[in-house]
Design a protein around this motif. Sequence first.
Motif, PDB file in Angstrom:
ATOM      1  N   ILE A   6       7.509   8.137  -1.781  1.00  0.00           N
ATOM      2  CA  ILE A   6       7.120   6.884  -1.128  1.00  0.00           C
ATOM      3  C   ILE A   6       6.826   5.782  -2.137  1.00  0.00           C
ATOM      4  O   ILE A   6       6.417   4.679  -1.749  1.00  0.00           O
ATOM      5  N   CYS A   7       7.042   6.034  -3.422  1.00  0.00           N
ATOM      6  CA  CYS A   7       6.882   5.016  -4.460  1.00  0.00           C
ATOM      7  C   CYS A   7       8.223   4.341  -4.721  1.00  0.00           C
ATOM      8  O   CYS A   7       9.180   4.995  -5.132  1.00  0.00           O
ATOM      9  N   LEU A   8       8.289   3.032  -4.494  1.00  0.00           N
ATOM     10  CA  LEU A   8       9.483   2.254  -4.798  1.00  0.00           C
ATOM     11  C   LEU A   8       9.203   1.344  -5.987  1.00  0.00           C
ATOM     12  O   LEU A   8       8.103   0.799  -6.099  1.00  0.00           O
ATOM     13  N   SER A   9      10.161   1.181  -6.854  1.00  0.00           N
ATOM     14  CA  SER A   9      10.007   0.211  -7.930  1.00  0.00           C
ATOM     15  C   SER A   9      10.029  -1.191  -7.334  1.00  0.00           C
ATOM     16  O   SER A   9      10.571  -1.403  -6.241  1.00  0.00           O
ATOM     17  N   GLU A  45       2.314   2.754 -14.562  1.00  0.00           N
ATOM     18  CA  GLU A  45       2.616   2.823 -13.132  1.00  0.00           C
ATOM     19  C   GLU A  45       3.867   3.651 -12.877  1.00  0.00           C
ATOM     20  O   GLU A  45       3.937   4.395 -11.903  1.00  0.00           O
ATOM     21  N   ARG A  46       4.856   3.535 -13.732  1.00  0.00           N
ATOM     22  CA  ARG A  46       6.067   4.338 -13.581  1.00  0.00           C
ATOM     23  C   ARG A  46       5.751   5.819 -13.718  1.00  0.00           C
ATOM     24  O   ARG A  46       6.349   6.667 -13.041  1.00  0.00           O
ATOM     25  N   TYR A  47       4.803   6.146 -14.570  1.00  0.00           N
ATOM     26  CA  TYR A  47       4.411   7.544 -14.789  1.00  0.00           C
ATOM     27  C   TYR A  47       3.571   8.062 -13.621  1.00  0.00           C
ATOM     28  O   TYR A  47       3.715   9.206 -13.195  1.00  0.00           O
ATOM     29  N   GLU A  48       2.705   7.196 -13.093  1.00  0.00           N
ATOM     30  CA  GLU A  48       1.775   7.608 -12.040  1.00  0.00           C
ATOM     31  C   GLU A  48       2.453   7.723 -10.676  1.00  0.00           C
ATOM     32  O   GLU A  48       2.176   8.643  -9.901  1.00  0.00           O
ATOM     33  N   HIS A  54       5.221   2.049   1.453  1.00  0.00           N
ATOM     34  CA  HIS A  54       3.917   2.438   0.918  1.00  0.00           C
ATOM     35  C   HIS A  54       3.640   1.719  -0.402  1.00  0.00           C
ATOM     36  O   HIS A  54       3.010   0.679  -0.412  1.00  0.00           O
ATOM     37  N   TYR A  55       4.148   2.264  -1.492  1.00  0.00           N
ATOM     38  CA  TYR A  55       3.750   1.762  -2.809  1.00  0.00           C
ATOM     39  C   TYR A  55       4.907   1.088  -3.540  1.00  0.00           C
ATOM     40  O   TYR A  55       6.021   1.606  -3.565  1.00  0.00           O
ATOM     41  N   THR A  56       4.620  -0.063  -4.141  1.00  0.00           N
ATOM     42  CA  THR A  56       5.595  -0.761  -4.967  1.00  0.00           C
ATOM     43  C   THR A  56       5.027  -0.866  -6.376  1.00  0.00           C
ATOM     44  O   THR A  56       4.088  -1.622  -6.610  1.00  0.00           O
ATOM     45  N   TYR A  57       5.588  -0.101  -7.296  1.00  0.00           N
ATOM     46  CA  TYR A  57       5.040  -0.114  -8.657  1.00  0.00           C
ATOM     47  C   TYR A  57       5.773  -1.111  -9.543  1.00  0.00           C
ATOM     48  O   TYR A  57       6.917  -1.495  -9.286  1.00  0.00           O
ATOM     49  N   ASP A  58       5.080  -1.539 -10.577  1.00  0.00           N
ATOM     50  CA  ASP A  58       5.620  -2.472 -11.558  1.00  0.00           C
ATOM     51  C   ASP A  58       6.530  -1.706 -12.512  1.00  0.00           C
ATOM     52  O   ASP A  58       6.062  -0.879 -13.296  1.00  0.00           O
ATOM     53  N   ASP A  69      -1.672   2.063   3.413  1.00  0.00           N
ATOM     54  CA  ASP A  69      -2.693   2.538   2.484  1.00  0.00           C
ATOM     55  C   ASP A  69      -3.392   1.433   1.693  1.00  0.00           C
ATOM     56  O   ASP A  69      -4.566   1.159   1.912  1.00  0.00           O
ATOM     57  N   GLY A  70      -2.715   0.836   0.694  1.00  0.00           N
ATOM     58  CA  GLY A  70      -3.385  -0.195  -0.091  1.00  0.00           C
ATOM     59  C   GLY A  70      -3.268  -0.049  -1.591  1.00  0.00           C
ATOM     60  O   GLY A  70      -3.763  -0.898  -2.343  1.00  0.00           O
ATOM     61  N   TYR A  71      -2.608   1.006  -2.061  1.00  0.00           N
ATOM     62  CA  TYR A  71      -2.358   1.155  -3.500  1.00  0.00           C
ATOM     63  C   TYR A  71      -1.103   0.364  -3.893  1.00  0.00           C
ATOM     64  O   TYR A  71      -0.219   0.145  -3.071  1.00  0.00           O
ATOM     65  N   TYR A  72      -1.045  -0.040  -5.148  1.00  0.00           N
ATOM     66  CA  TYR A  72       0.154  -0.702  -5.713  1.00  0.00           C
ATOM     67  C   TYR A  72       0.611  -1.892  -4.859  1.00  0.00           C
ATOM     68  O   TYR A  72       1.784  -2.009  -4.509  1.00  0.00           O
ATOM     69  N   ILE A  73      -0.302  -2.775  -4.566  1.00  0.00           N
ATOM     70  CA  ILE A  73      -0.009  -3.903  -3.687  1.00  0.00           C
ATOM     71  C   ILE A  73       0.429  -5.179  -4.413  1.00  0.00           C
ATOM     72  O   ILE A  73       1.206  -5.964  -3.850  1.00  0.00           O
TER      73      ILE A  73
END
Length: 218
Positions: A24-27, A16-19, A6-10, A72-76
Amino acid sequence: AVLTYHYTYDSNSIAERYECTNIICLSDKKFSEHMEFIKNEGFYTATLNDLEMFIEGKIRLPEKTVVITVDDGYYIPKTIEVLEKYDLHATLFLVGNIKNITGFDYNSPNLEIHSHTDNLHYTGACSGGQGSPLKCLSREKILADLKKSREDLNNTTYFCYPFFEYNDYAISLVKEAGFTMAFMGGRMKVRVGTNKYKVPRYGIVNTTTISDLKSIIY
């Protein structure tokens, strides 16, 4: 195996780490570790056209083949950056209205884009599970949404059910809208003859280790 990210945050972005704290959020570091493993193990990252022809028995695929999907499309941006770094192919199942929210440029030679509805990805619309709208909204409303999604995505014929949820009604409308293959959950490998409207995938989360990943793709 078909993988679902799903999501790959910076990881360098405090915001982004806080949000992005959902499972399903991976660094970007974690996602990069996964992609590096797939690359180093010599896996072919198949396109959805490859997969469809494989299911239909029209082609054979290398023994080491995996399909990478992103929902989805967030954190692309970081997702694309990592895919391009390792020159791996993936599919984004895009919720159309998310593009309007993020303003991201999803274009990449390493990313194909297909439908996750235009604006029917929300909870509580129908009974059961997370209440995907595809399970009970009017035929007219669903078909109008799917038509717009297809048109906006170069008449794609590939679809992903919101929240992995579907019923016979949803499948019938996905077929009527012109889709030839649709993806769910299920944690099983795809084989020749798999139901093309119930293509199973393995959900990948931020606790998925390299050992876990290895056991899935081998």
